[in-house]
Design a protein around this motif. Sequence first.
Motif, mmCIF file in Angstrom:
data_model
loop_
_atom_site.group_PDB
_atom_site.id
_atom_site.type_symbol
_atom_site.label_atom_id
_atom_site.label_comp_id
_atom_site.label_asym_id
_atom_site.label_seq_id
_atom_site.Cartn_x
_atom_site.Cartn_y
_atom_site.Cartn_z
ATOM 1 N N THR A 192 -52.828 -31.983 55.890
ATOM 2 C CA THR A 192 -52.157 -31.472 54.572
ATOM 3 C C THR A 192 -51.003 -31.439 54.136
ATOM 4 N N ILE A 193 -50.185 -31.258 55.473
ATOM 5 C CA ILE A 193 -48.522 -31.229 55.162
ATOM 6 C C ILE A 193 -48.191 -32.769 54.996
ATOM 7 N N LYS A 194 -48.745 -33.772 55.519
ATOM 8 C CA LYS A 194 -48.578 -35.201 55.239
ATOM 9 C C LYS A 194 -49.034 -35.490 53.987
ATOM 10 N N HIS A 195 -49.877 -35.030 53.316
ATOM 11 C CA HIS A 195 -50.417 -35.384 51.803
ATOM 12 C C HIS A 195 -49.385 -34.723 50.888
ATOM 13 N N PHE A 196 -48.854 -33.523 51.468
ATOM 14 C CA PHE A 196 -48.029 -32.775 50.640
ATOM 15 C C PHE A 196 -46.647 -33.480 50.308
ATOM 16 N N MET A 197 -46.187 -34.183 51.554
ATOM 17 C CA MET A 197 -45.082 -34.978 51.518
ATOM 18 C C MET A 197 -44.973 -36.096 50.951
ATOM 19 N N PHE A 241 -46.785 -36.514 48.500
ATOM 20 C CA PHE A 241 -46.956 -36.206 46.899
ATOM 21 C C PHE A 241 -45.341 -35.800 46.453
ATOM 22 N N LEU A 242 -44.760 -35.244 47.119
ATOM 23 C CA LEU A 242 -43.256 -34.849 46.701
ATOM 24 C C LEU A 242 -42.512 -35.968 46.818
ATOM 25 N N ASP A 243 -42.748 -37.167 47.482
ATOM 26 C CA ASP A 243 -42.069 -38.551 47.677
ATOM 27 C C ASP A 243 -42.278 -39.075 46.434
ATOM 28 N N ASN A 244 -43.668 -39.419 46.043
ATOM 29 C CA ASN A 244 -43.920 -39.843 44.674
ATOM 30 C C ASN A 244 -43.353 -39.309 43.555
ATOM 31 N N LEU A 245 -43.171 -38.229 43.584
ATOM 32 C CA LEU A 245 -42.748 -37.699 42.415
ATOM 33 C C LEU A 245 -41.037 -37.117 42.240
ATOM 34 N N ASN A 246 -40.391 -37.880 43.344
ATOM 35 C CA ASN A 246 -39.015 -37.547 43.418
ATOM 36 C C ASN A 246 -38.773 -35.932 43.957
ATOM 37 N N VAL A 299 -38.691 -34.530 46.952
ATOM 38 C CA VAL A 299 -38.272 -34.376 48.269
ATOM 39 C C VAL A 299 -37.015 -33.556 48.497
ATOM 40 N N LYS A 300 -36.040 -34.064 47.599
ATOM 41 C CA LYS A 300 -34.642 -33.339 47.938
ATOM 42 C C LYS A 300 -34.614 -31.729 47.391
ATOM 43 N N ILE A 301 -35.749 -31.452 46.449
ATOM 44 C CA ILE A 301 -35.664 -29.962 45.948
ATOM 45 C C ILE A 301 -36.440 -29.336 46.962
ATOM 46 N N TYR A 302 -37.329 -29.787 47.807
ATOM 47 C CA TYR A 302 -37.876 -29.330 49.070
ATOM 48 C C TYR A 302 -37.009 -28.991 50.136
ATOM 49 N N CYS A 303 -36.346 -29.935 50.363
ATOM 50 C CA CYS A 303 -35.282 -30.004 51.514
ATOM 51 C C CYS A 303 -34.187 -28.890 51.294
ATOM 52 N N ASP A 304 -33.872 -29.048 49.935
ATOM 53 C CA ASP A 304 -32.675 -28.121 49.890
ATOM 54 C C ASP A 304 -32.990 -26.542 49.755
ATOM 55 N N ASN A 305 -34.285 -26.166 49.468
ATOM 56 C CA ASN A 305 -34.466 -25.011 49.117
ATOM 57 C C ASN A 305 -35.785 -24.293 50.611
ATOM 58 N N TRP A 306 -35.918 -25.208 51.493
ATOM 59 C CA TRP A 306 -36.742 -24.655 52.369
ATOM 60 C C TRP A 306 -36.376 -24.925 53.784
ATOM 61 N N ILE A 307 -35.030 -25.320 54.075
ATOM 62 C CA ILE A 307 -34.386 -25.774 55.477
ATOM 63 C C ILE A 307 -34.499 -24.227 55.982
ATOM 64 N N SER A 308 -35.058 -24.383 57.179
ATOM 65 C CA SER A 308 -35.115 -23.225 58.115
ATOM 66 C C SER A 308 -33.774 -22.607 58.702
ATOM 67 N N LYS A 309 -33.897 -21.211 58.464
ATOM 68 C CA LYS A 309 -32.522 -20.710 59.129
ATOM 69 C C LYS A 309 -32.560 -20.651 60.695
ATOM 70 N N TYR A 310 -33.519 -20.943 61.104
ATOM 71 C CA TYR A 310 -33.807 -20.494 62.699
ATOM 72 C C TYR A 310 -34.121 -21.804 63.267
#
Length: 200
Positions: free
Chosen positions: A175-180, A182-187, A189-200
């Motif tokens: 599921t995560i592979k398909h999700f990423m 999808f993000l790559d196809n619609l450009n 990925v940067k929005i995801y990476c900027d907002n979901w970086i782990s603090k831990y």
Amino acid sequence: MSQNRKRFLITQSLLSSWEWGLISDKGYEDFLKTLERQPIQPTKAMLEGRRFENVLCSVLNGAEIEESHEWYKPITELYPSLYGAQQQVRLSRDLTVDGINFVCYGVLDFLKAGIITDTKYSKRYCVGRYLESPQTPMYFYLVPEAREFQYKICDGKYVYTERYYPDEVEPIQQTIKHFMEFLDNLNLVKIYCDNWISKY
């Protein structure tokens, strides 16, 4: 910290929002808000679901419930199997998919004797409603020793149960592979990476 050492948070609610966005125009707008971590106004159904869970947990923790209460029947039906369960169990576990490091995170409603239970409140229920839910493989990944996942769905009067087992669920990695992808196809990925970086 180098890019390849960064870890990114991923949750079943994010994946569920994405899957809903694929089949609903309004859902896609909500998915983009979720991706950007913008607050989403809870719907009436969401608020009702939270209220049901609060009543259930209160009774499990010793509160009395009167027979006249609108949810007396379903609450007392759920009580025996959920009494003594751990409630609101917060878990995280690292996972690498295609070279990207993720932190899978989830909050289990209930965990007892190797059984994960998630309660849902929905006025309408159809059999197999949660068959494709990413919550199932995500929580099996978070609790690898779990032998069963049960959804307990209440429509206000009755409780319906869906049971799933680890060997019949596609691993969350897929599921995560398909999700990423999808993000790559619609450009996105940067929005995801900027907002979901782990603090831990």
